[in-house]
Design a protein around this motif. Structure first.
Motif, PDB file in Angstrom:
ATOM      1  N   LEU A  34      -5.180 -12.633   2.297  1.00 11.35           N
ATOM      2  CA  LEU A  34      -5.872 -12.282   3.540  1.00 11.35           C
ATOM      3  C   LEU A  34      -5.307 -10.998   4.128  1.00 11.35           C
ATOM      4  CD1 LEU A  34      -6.110 -15.829   5.181  1.00 11.35           C
ATOM      5  CD2 LEU A  34      -7.987 -14.513   4.201  1.00 11.35           C
ATOM      6  N   ASP A  35      -3.971 -10.888   4.145  1.00 14.08           N
ATOM      7  CA  ASP A  35      -3.329  -9.723   4.759  1.00 14.08           C
ATOM      8  C   ASP A  35      -3.400  -8.483   3.868  1.00 14.08           C
ATOM      9  OD1 ASP A  35      -2.713 -11.251   6.922  1.00 14.08           O
ATOM     10  OD2 ASP A  35      -0.622 -11.583   6.386  1.00 14.08           O
ATOM     11  N   THR A  36      -2.962  -8.657   2.623  1.00 14.28           N
ATOM     12  CA  THR A  36      -2.804  -7.495   1.750  1.00 14.28           C
ATOM     13  C   THR A  36      -4.125  -7.025   1.147  1.00 14.28           C
ATOM     14  OG1 THR A  36      -0.599  -8.317   1.178  1.00 14.28           O
ATOM     15  CG2 THR A  36      -1.499  -6.562  -0.192  1.00 14.28           C
ATOM     16  N   ILE A  37      -4.948  -7.947   0.655  1.00 15.89           N
ATOM     17  CA  ILE A  37      -6.188  -7.531   0.006  1.00 15.89           C
ATOM     18  C   ILE A  37      -7.299  -7.280   1.027  1.00 15.89           C
ATOM     19  CG2 ILE A  37      -8.045  -8.255  -1.536  1.00 15.89           C
ATOM     20  CD1 ILE A  37      -6.056  -9.515  -3.342  1.00 15.89           C
ATOM     21  N   LEU A  38      -7.559  -8.261   1.885  1.00 13.48           N
ATOM     22  CA  LEU A  38      -8.671  -8.123   2.819  1.00 13.48           C
ATOM     23  C   LEU A  38      -8.352  -7.167   3.970  1.00 13.48           C
ATOM     24  CD1 LEU A  38      -9.989 -11.798   3.020  1.00 13.48           C
ATOM     25  CD2 LEU A  38     -10.978  -9.880   1.786  1.00 13.48           C
ATOM     26  N   LEU A  39      -7.261  -7.457   4.713  1.00 21.05           N
ATOM     27  CA  LEU A  39      -6.954  -6.669   5.906  1.00 21.05           C
ATOM     28  C   LEU A  39      -6.491  -5.257   5.559  1.00 21.05           C
ATOM     29  CD1 LEU A  39      -6.729  -6.490   8.931  1.00 21.05           C
ATOM     30  CD2 LEU A  39      -4.476  -7.570   8.811  1.00 21.05           C
ATOM     31  N   LEU A  40      -5.449  -5.166   4.719  1.00 26.26           N
ATOM     32  CA  LEU A  40      -4.939  -3.839   4.379  1.00 26.26           C
ATOM     33  C   LEU A  40      -5.991  -3.024   3.627  1.00 26.26           C
ATOM     34  CD1 LEU A  40      -1.380  -2.962   3.295  1.00 26.26           C
ATOM     35  CD2 LEU A  40      -3.270  -2.000   1.996  1.00 26.26           C
ATOM     36  N   GLY A  41      -6.744  -3.690   2.743  1.00 30.04           N
ATOM     37  CA  GLY A  41      -7.795  -2.993   2.020  1.00 30.04           C
ATOM     38  C   GLY A  41      -8.857  -2.443   2.949  1.00 30.04           C
ATOM     39  N   SER A  42      -9.195  -3.220   3.981  1.00 31.37           N
ATOM     40  CA  SER A  42     -10.204  -2.770   4.945  1.00 31.37           C
ATOM     41  C   SER A  42      -9.704  -1.574   5.750  1.00 31.37           C
ATOM     42  CB  SER A  42     -10.573  -3.915   5.891  1.00 31.37           C
ATOM     43  OG  SER A  42     -11.142  -4.998   5.182  1.00 31.37           O
ATOM     44  N   VAL A  43      -8.457  -1.651   6.215  1.00 26.97           N
ATOM     45  CA  VAL A  43      -7.884  -0.546   6.989  1.00 26.97           C
ATOM     46  C   VAL A  43      -7.759   0.695   6.119  1.00 26.97           C
ATOM     47  CG1 VAL A  43      -5.862   0.246   8.264  1.00 26.97           C
ATOM     48  CG2 VAL A  43      -6.667  -2.102   8.546  1.00 26.97           C
ATOM     49  N   ALA A  44      -7.362   0.526   4.865  1.00 31.07           N
ATOM     50  CA  ALA A  44      -7.251   1.666   3.954  1.00 31.07           C
ATOM     51  C   ALA A  44      -8.605   2.349   3.785  1.00 31.07           C
ATOM     52  CB  ALA A  44      -6.717   1.210   2.600  1.00 31.07           C
ATOM     53  N   GLY A  45      -9.671   1.560   3.776  1.00 32.34           N
ATOM     54  CA  GLY A  45     -11.010   2.118   3.606  1.00 32.34           C
ATOM     55  C   GLY A  45     -11.409   3.070   4.711  1.00 32.34           C
ATOM     56  N   THR A  46     -10.806   2.919   5.884  1.00 34.47           N
ATOM     57  CA  THR A  46     -11.131   3.817   7.001  1.00 34.47           C
ATOM     58  C   THR A  46     -10.580   5.221   6.784  1.00 34.47           C
ATOM     59  OG1 THR A  46      -9.157   3.236   8.294  1.00 34.47           O
ATOM     60  CG2 THR A  46     -11.107   1.841   8.578  1.00 34.47           C
ATOM     61  N   VAL A  81       0.645  -4.470  -6.688  1.00 36.33           N
ATOM     62  CA  VAL A  81      -0.590  -4.885  -7.377  1.00 36.33           C
ATOM     63  C   VAL A  81      -1.636  -5.361  -6.382  1.00 36.33           C
ATOM     64  CG1 VAL A  81      -1.576  -6.589  -8.963  1.00 36.33           C
ATOM     65  CG2 VAL A  81       0.581  -5.452  -9.538  1.00 36.33           C
ATOM     66  N   LEU A  82      -1.211  -6.173  -5.417  1.00 35.51           N
ATOM     67  CA  LEU A  82      -2.141  -6.695  -4.421  1.00 35.51           C
ATOM     68  C   LEU A  82      -2.707  -5.585  -3.537  1.00 35.51           C
ATOM     69  CD1 LEU A  82      -0.113  -9.890  -3.470  1.00 35.51           C
ATOM     70  CD2 LEU A  82      -2.400  -9.879  -4.482  1.00 35.51           C
ATOM     71  N   ILE A  83      -1.867  -4.619  -3.193  1.00 34.75           N
ATOM     72  CA  ILE A  83      -2.327  -3.478  -2.394  1.00 34.75           C
ATOM     73  C   ILE A  83      -3.386  -2.694  -3.169  1.00 34.75           C
ATOM     74  CG2 ILE A  83      -1.628  -1.221  -1.492  1.00 34.75           C
ATOM     75  CD1 ILE A  83       1.087  -2.564  -0.773  1.00 34.75           C
ATOM     76  N   ALA A  84      -3.123  -2.467  -4.453  1.00 37.75           N
ATOM     77  CA  ALA A  84      -4.078  -1.732  -5.283  1.00 37.75           C
ATOM     78  C   ALA A  84      -5.402  -2.487  -5.388  1.00 37.75           C
ATOM     79  CB  ALA A  84      -3.490  -1.499  -6.675  1.00 37.75           C
ATOM     80  N   LEU A  85      -5.333  -3.803  -5.536  1.00 35.97           N
ATOM     81  CA  LEU A  85      -6.550  -4.607  -5.615  1.00 35.97           C
ATOM     82  C   LEU A  85      -7.346  -4.535  -4.320  1.00 35.97           C
ATOM     83  CD1 LEU A  85      -5.238  -7.809  -7.451  1.00 35.97           C
ATOM     84  CD2 LEU A  85      -6.704  -6.005  -8.394  1.00 35.97           C
ATOM     85  N   GLY A  86      -6.614  -4.563  -3.201  1.00 33.64           N
ATOM     86  CA  GLY A  86      -7.284  -4.486  -1.913  1.00 33.64           C
ATOM     87  C   GLY A  86      -8.010  -3.166  -1.723  1.00 33.64           C
ATOM     88  N   ILE A  87      -7.356  -2.077  -2.098  1.00 36.48           N
ATOM     89  CA  ILE A  87      -7.970  -0.763  -1.940  1.00 36.48           C
ATOM     90  C   ILE A  87      -9.130  -0.583  -2.925  1.00 36.48           C
ATOM     91  CG2 ILE A  87      -7.543   1.724  -2.143  1.00 36.48           C
ATOM     92  CD1 ILE A  87      -4.720   1.185  -1.167  1.00 36.48           C
TER      93      ILE A  87
END
Length: 208
Positions: free
Chosen positions: A131-143, A53-59
């Motif tokens: 911070l890790d899953t939503i912000l960081l992982l979401g940002s990297v996924a955006g690339t 769920v958190l990964i999906a929210l981040g992306i």
């Protein structure tokens, strides 16, 4: 799945594992439940589904809301630190008082509801998760552009595999915990980890 999507998925798996495969409050709890053989499926499901769920929210870009409302993270830091200090105290008491430990290792099972509540709290009251899953992982996924959801799928698979292996694989270590002293050492380490994370949360609050 084309080549780019596969690369994104594999990158997501590797990146996701790099964030969760570490000594932390959540992993320590999953390991302990696996060693005890208590409500392992429920704990693994809570941790894995929460991560998905958190990964999906981040992306999906929800991380921008946290950046606009930093007070949410401050509130979670305070609540998370209080909970972790409480759990650290409980673990330290188990390590210091053999009587309580003997009762636990003799087969007295912990009810499902307190176990579920603890798993949920350790997951959702930890600001590092956001911070890790939503912000960081979401940002990297955006690339990864249009393949960002494949990146997220890979990260989600990595999370499910990790928590399943940690929870259900812990039984392989049970021979090492045949003696109460091993449980006392484990609980002492858990208390130290939980207290250290709580202190780091409060330190981050003061710095902010």
């Amino acid at each position: 799945m084309d080549h780019a999507a596969l690369v994104a998925a594999l990158a997501g798996t590797g990146f996701g594992l790099s964030l969760i495969v570490a000594i932390g409050a959540q992993n320590a709890f999953v390991l302990r439940q696996g060693l005890r053989g208590e409500h392992v499926l429920a704990v693994v499901l809570i941790c894995a589904v929460s991560d998905v769920v958190l990964i999906a929210l981040g992306i999906a870009g929800i991380g921008s809301l946290l950046e606009l409302a930093p007070w949410l993270l401050d509130t979670m830091r305070i609540g998370g630190a209080a909970f972790l200090l409480t759990y650290a105290t409980i673990a330290a008491r188990r390590a210091l008082h053999p009587g309580e430990l003997d009762a636990e290792t003799s087969g007295a099972a912990t009810p499902l509801w307190p176990t579920v509540t603890t798993a949920v709290a350790l997951t959702w009251l930890n600001p590092h998760v956001y911070l890790d899953t939503i912000l960081l992982l979401g940002s990297v996924a955006g690339t990864h552009g249009d393949d960002r959801w494949w990146f997220g799928a890979g990260a989600a698979i990595g999370s499910v595999v990790w928590f399943s292996a940690l929870g259900f694989g812990a039984r392989l270590l049970r021979p090492l915990f045949a003696k109460p002293v091993a449980w006392r050492i484990l609980d002492a380490l858990i208390a130290i980890v939980m207290a250290a994370i709580a202190v780091s949360l409060l330190h981050g609050l003061m710095e902010g």
